[in-house]
Motif scaffolding. Sequence first.
Motif, PDB file in Angstrom:
ATOM      1  N   ALA A 186      45.136  91.041 -40.276  1.00 20.06           N
ATOM      2  CA  ALA A 186      44.171  91.895 -39.678  1.00 20.06           C
ATOM      3  C   ALA A 186      42.904  90.926 -39.920  1.00 20.06           C
ATOM      4  O   ALA A 186      42.854  89.995 -40.548  1.00 20.06           O
ATOM      5  N   GLY A 187      41.826  91.104 -38.763  1.00 20.42           N
ATOM      6  CA  GLY A 187      40.539  90.584 -38.862  1.00 20.42           C
ATOM      7  C   GLY A 187      40.229  89.257 -39.328  1.00 20.42           C
ATOM      8  O   GLY A 187      40.952  88.881 -40.274  1.00 20.42           O
ATOM      9  N   PRO A 188      38.907  88.774 -38.963  1.00 16.15           N
ATOM     10  CA  PRO A 188      38.495  87.409 -39.687  1.00 16.15           C
ATOM     11  C   PRO A 188      37.774  87.855 -41.071  1.00 16.15           C
ATOM     12  O   PRO A 188      36.929  88.341 -40.969  1.00 16.15           O
ATOM     13  N   ASP A 189      38.552  87.289 -42.005  1.00 13.54           N
ATOM     14  CA  ASP A 189      38.072  87.407 -43.219  1.00 13.54           C
ATOM     15  C   ASP A 189      38.276  85.979 -44.266  1.00 13.54           C
ATOM     16  O   ASP A 189      38.986  85.327 -43.576  1.00 13.54           O
ATOM     17  N   PHE A 190      37.749  86.280 -45.387  1.00 16.29           N
ATOM     18  CA  PHE A 190      37.960  85.218 -46.112  1.00 16.29           C
ATOM     19  C   PHE A 190      39.308  85.559 -47.258  1.00 16.29           C
ATOM     20  O   PHE A 190      39.125  86.511 -48.123  1.00 16.29           O
ATOM     21  N   GLN A 191      40.339  84.863 -47.389  1.00 18.15           N
ATOM     22  CA  GLN A 191      41.520  85.082 -48.205  1.00 18.15           C
ATOM     23  C   GLN A 191      41.701  84.087 -49.163  1.00 18.15           C
ATOM     24  O   GLN A 191      41.709  82.962 -48.865  1.00 18.15           O
ATOM     25  N   TYR A 192      42.281  84.539 -50.308  1.00 22.72           N
ATOM     26  CA  TYR A 192      42.873  83.733 -51.212  1.00 22.72           C
ATOM     27  C   TYR A 192      43.680  84.410 -52.044  1.00 22.72           C
ATOM     28  O   TYR A 192      43.809  85.555 -52.115  1.00 22.72           O
ATOM     29  N   ILE A 193      44.546  83.448 -52.804  1.00 27.62           N
ATOM     30  CA  ILE A 193      45.407  83.936 -53.822  1.00 27.62           C
ATOM     31  C   ILE A 193      44.770  84.218 -55.038  1.00 27.62           C
ATOM     32  O   ILE A 193      44.535  82.993 -55.316  1.00 27.62           O
ATOM     33  N   GLY A 194      44.925  85.187 -55.931  1.00 26.42           N
ATOM     34  CA  GLY A 194      44.384  85.304 -57.238  1.00 26.42           C
ATOM     35  C   GLY A 194      45.389  84.710 -58.158  1.00 26.42           C
ATOM     36  O   GLY A 194      46.259  84.771 -58.012  1.00 26.42           O
ATOM     37  N   GLN A 195      44.596  84.923 -59.327  1.00 26.25           N
ATOM     38  CA  GLN A 195      45.581  84.402 -60.498  1.00 26.25           C
ATOM     39  C   GLN A 195      46.446  85.699 -60.868  1.00 26.25           C
ATOM     40  O   GLN A 195      47.692  85.390 -61.340  1.00 26.25           O
ATOM     41  N   ASP A 196      46.761  86.893 -60.224  1.00 31.06           N
ATOM     42  CA  ASP A 196      47.543  87.852 -60.290  1.00 31.06           C
ATOM     43  C   ASP A 196      48.580  87.648 -59.144  1.00 31.06           C
ATOM     44  O   ASP A 196      49.502  88.376 -58.926  1.00 31.06           O
ATOM     45  N   ASP A 197      48.732  86.332 -58.535  1.00 35.24           N
ATOM     46  CA  ASP A 197      49.662  86.170 -57.395  1.00 35.24           C
ATOM     47  C   ASP A 197      49.619  87.091 -56.282  1.00 35.24           C
ATOM     48  O   ASP A 197      50.631  87.217 -55.542  1.00 35.24           O
ATOM     49  N   ARG A 198      48.481  87.921 -56.072  1.00 31.36           N
ATOM     50  CA  ARG A 198      48.266  88.833 -55.013  1.00 31.36           C
ATOM     51  C   ARG A 198      47.264  88.237 -54.026  1.00 31.36           C
ATOM     52  O   ARG A 198      46.501  87.420 -54.374  1.00 31.36           O
ATOM     53  N   VAL A 199      47.468  88.409 -52.704  1.00 26.71           N
ATOM     54  CA  VAL A 199      46.361  88.038 -51.727  1.00 26.71           C
ATOM     55  C   VAL A 199      45.280  88.832 -51.680  1.00 26.71           C
ATOM     56  O   VAL A 199      45.498  90.093 -51.617  1.00 26.71           O
ATOM     57  N   HIS A 200      43.986  88.497 -51.894  1.00 28.31           N
ATOM     58  CA  HIS A 200      42.934  88.980 -51.760  1.00 28.31           C
ATOM     59  C   HIS A 200      42.054  88.778 -50.620  1.00 28.31           C
ATOM     60  O   HIS A 200      42.200  87.640 -50.159  1.00 28.31           O
ATOM     61  N   SER A 201      41.225  89.558 -50.254  1.00 27.52           N
ATOM     62  CA  SER A 201      40.401  89.295 -49.089  1.00 27.52           C
ATOM     63  C   SER A 201      38.932  89.765 -49.281  1.00 27.52           C
ATOM     64  O   SER A 201      38.728  90.763 -49.895  1.00 27.52           O
ATOM     65  N   VAL A 202      38.146  89.075 -48.565  1.00 30.97           N
ATOM     66  CA  VAL A 202      36.651  89.281 -48.686  1.00 30.97           C
ATOM     67  C   VAL A 202      36.199  89.387 -47.271  1.00 30.97           C
ATOM     68  O   VAL A 202      36.471  88.534 -46.477  1.00 30.97           O
ATOM     69  N   PRO A 203      35.481  90.577 -46.805  1.00 32.53           N
ATOM     70  CA  PRO A 203      35.140  90.650 -45.604  1.00 32.53           C
ATOM     71  C   PRO A 203      34.297  89.576 -45.057  1.00 32.53           C
ATOM     72  O   PRO A 203      33.620  89.189 -45.737  1.00 32.53           O
ATOM     73  N   ALA A 204      34.080  89.409 -43.673  1.00 31.46           N
ATOM     74  CA  ALA A 204      33.117  88.263 -43.010  1.00 31.46           C
ATOM     75  C   ALA A 204      31.756  88.709 -43.165  1.00 31.46           C
ATOM     76  O   ALA A 204      31.342  89.245 -41.971  1.00 31.46           O
ATOM     77  N   VAL A 205      30.944  89.117 -44.135  1.00 32.40           N
ATOM     78  CA  VAL A 205      29.756  89.627 -44.367  1.00 32.40           C
ATOM     79  C   VAL A 205      28.853  88.562 -45.074  1.00 32.40           C
ATOM     80  O   VAL A 205      29.429  88.255 -46.062  1.00 32.40           O
ATOM     81  N   LYS A 206      27.946  88.118 -44.564  1.00 38.19           N
ATOM     82  CA  LYS A 206      27.058  87.246 -45.426  1.00 38.19           C
ATOM     83  C   LYS A 206      26.723  87.938 -46.671  1.00 38.19           C
ATOM     84  O   LYS A 206      26.512  89.062 -46.766  1.00 38.19           O
ATOM     85  N   GLY A 207      26.682  86.942 -47.633  1.00 38.83           N
ATOM     86  CA  GLY A 207      26.293  87.408 -48.980  1.00 38.83           C
ATOM     87  C   GLY A 207      27.409  87.113 -50.005  1.00 38.83           C
ATOM     88  O   GLY A 207      27.950  86.199 -49.603  1.00 38.83           O
ATOM     89  N   CYS A 208      27.092  87.353 -51.255  1.00 38.10           N
ATOM     90  CA  CYS A 208      27.761  87.119 -52.256  1.00 38.10           C
ATOM     91  C   CYS A 208      29.018  88.257 -52.539  1.00 38.10           C
ATOM     92  O   CYS A 208      28.552  89.423 -52.417  1.00 38.10           O
ATOM     93  N   HIS A 209      30.038  87.766 -52.699  1.00 37.28           N
ATOM     94  CA  HIS A 209      31.239  88.734 -52.970  1.00 37.28           C
ATOM     95  C   HIS A 209      32.049  88.265 -54.502  1.00 37.28           C
ATOM     96  O   HIS A 209      32.182  87.351 -54.510  1.00 37.28           O
TER      97      HIS A 209
END
Length: 109
Positions: free
Chosen positions: A33-56
Amino acid sequence: MRIHHTIRTAVGPALLLACAAAAAGAAAPALAAGPDFQYIGQDDRVHSVPAVKGCHAAEGGSSRGVVNHTGLKAALYRDPGCKGNPVAYVLPRTSAPVSPYFASVRLSG
């Protein structure tokens, strides 16, 4: 055949996220889905941050690969609330292996 180091470095995090999403099953649609920032957390799950300016907050923390699908520059911070100096930057529409732990990400234009 040898794979150039730059290509291997850029492709690694994307493959890592794709494999994690496939293993998680339900996470696969979110990955596509959509343009976002994704990373694998220390819990081995994929996490996503919406493409919105600011701190998350980087839920689950991370010290692994990230993929920045946004058109924004991502600054990764060790502390919550984007405090202190960034430990790494990820340019728009790129992926990168991330070795320092980060707890928050600031997206900026």
